[in-house]
Design an enzyme around this catalytic site. Sequence first.
Site, PDB file in Angstrom:
ATOM      1  CD  GLU A 161      -1.040   0.565   3.680  1.00 53.16           C
ATOM      2  OE1 GLU A 161      -1.256   1.786   3.728  1.00 53.16           O
ATOM      3  OE2 GLU A 161      -1.460  -0.256   4.523  1.00 53.16           O
ATOM      4  CE  LYS A 181      -3.633   1.088  10.498  1.00 54.71           C
ATOM      5  NZ  LYS A 181      -4.310   0.421   9.384  1.00 54.71           N
TER       6      LYS A 181
END
Length: 307
Positions: free
Chosen positions: A27, A162
């Site tokens: 990414e 996360k």
Amino acid sequence: MNLKDILVINPEVQKAIDENKPVVALESTIISHGMPYPQNVETALNVEKIVRDNGAIPATIAIIGGKLTVGITPDEIDYLGKKGLNVTKASRRDIPILVSRGEDGATTVAATMIIASLAGIKVFGTGGIGGVHRGAETTMDISADLEELSNTNVAVVCAGAKSILDLGLTLEYLETKGVPVIGYQTEELPAFYTRESGFNVNYRMDTPTEIAKALKAKEDLNMTGGMVITNPIPMEYAMDSAYISKAIEEATVEADKLGIKGKETTPYLLDKIQKITEGKSLEANIQLVYNNVKLAAQIASELCNIK
């Protein structure tokens, strides 16, 4: 306009895809939104080197001048790094707008998956996926990453979701969408900065070969959607769970006071946590990404070896 006009694949990446050589998608939000310049560029180039050192071709993905670019150049990585937060953080909803306007975008997990799939790349290495945010029962703040995982046939190697998120609800969402969550050499979902979360993955797998076989079986069965391969942060870089939880709580309270919402939430929280931890969380973030792309390259290599 057709796809070949807007999808630009680096010749090295295209050659590897055509010859069934391992390729790992990467990414670009980690470059523009993940850390300051020039550390962001250094990290991105190191990530590509680690992929190569482990037998695969790196394909960092971004939208450059409205083109879906698979395998951006070092100069383009530097360009995104310098432009930083001025680059649009691009998820699924942003792709057609940026393409039509001829603008730049740094791809999130969801957007990277979409573009990787268009290019024919099956394995993607990143830091952590998005998920269900804390308080989502009232805000409905749920990352587009989860919906993409249910629709797009790309395996995502990460250090779990996360830890600023509601990990329990994130797992429930993935289960509802039928997305397998694999633990690499662990039965417990890693929580990004830490190796433990208190939640279990669906299956433990101990080798890249075992994971590759599961991906091939899923492909052969024509089952849509991705697979989440969670890879705990190396022990020497893992942060103390109580310490990082306190930092996350402090950052979350501050974000609520400032009224920060939507796609601005994650970058704000990660930056705030970095400041609270005096840079320790950023170093952990970098090391877990390195660890993930190494595993992604190994899985991609094994997947190419399966007849």
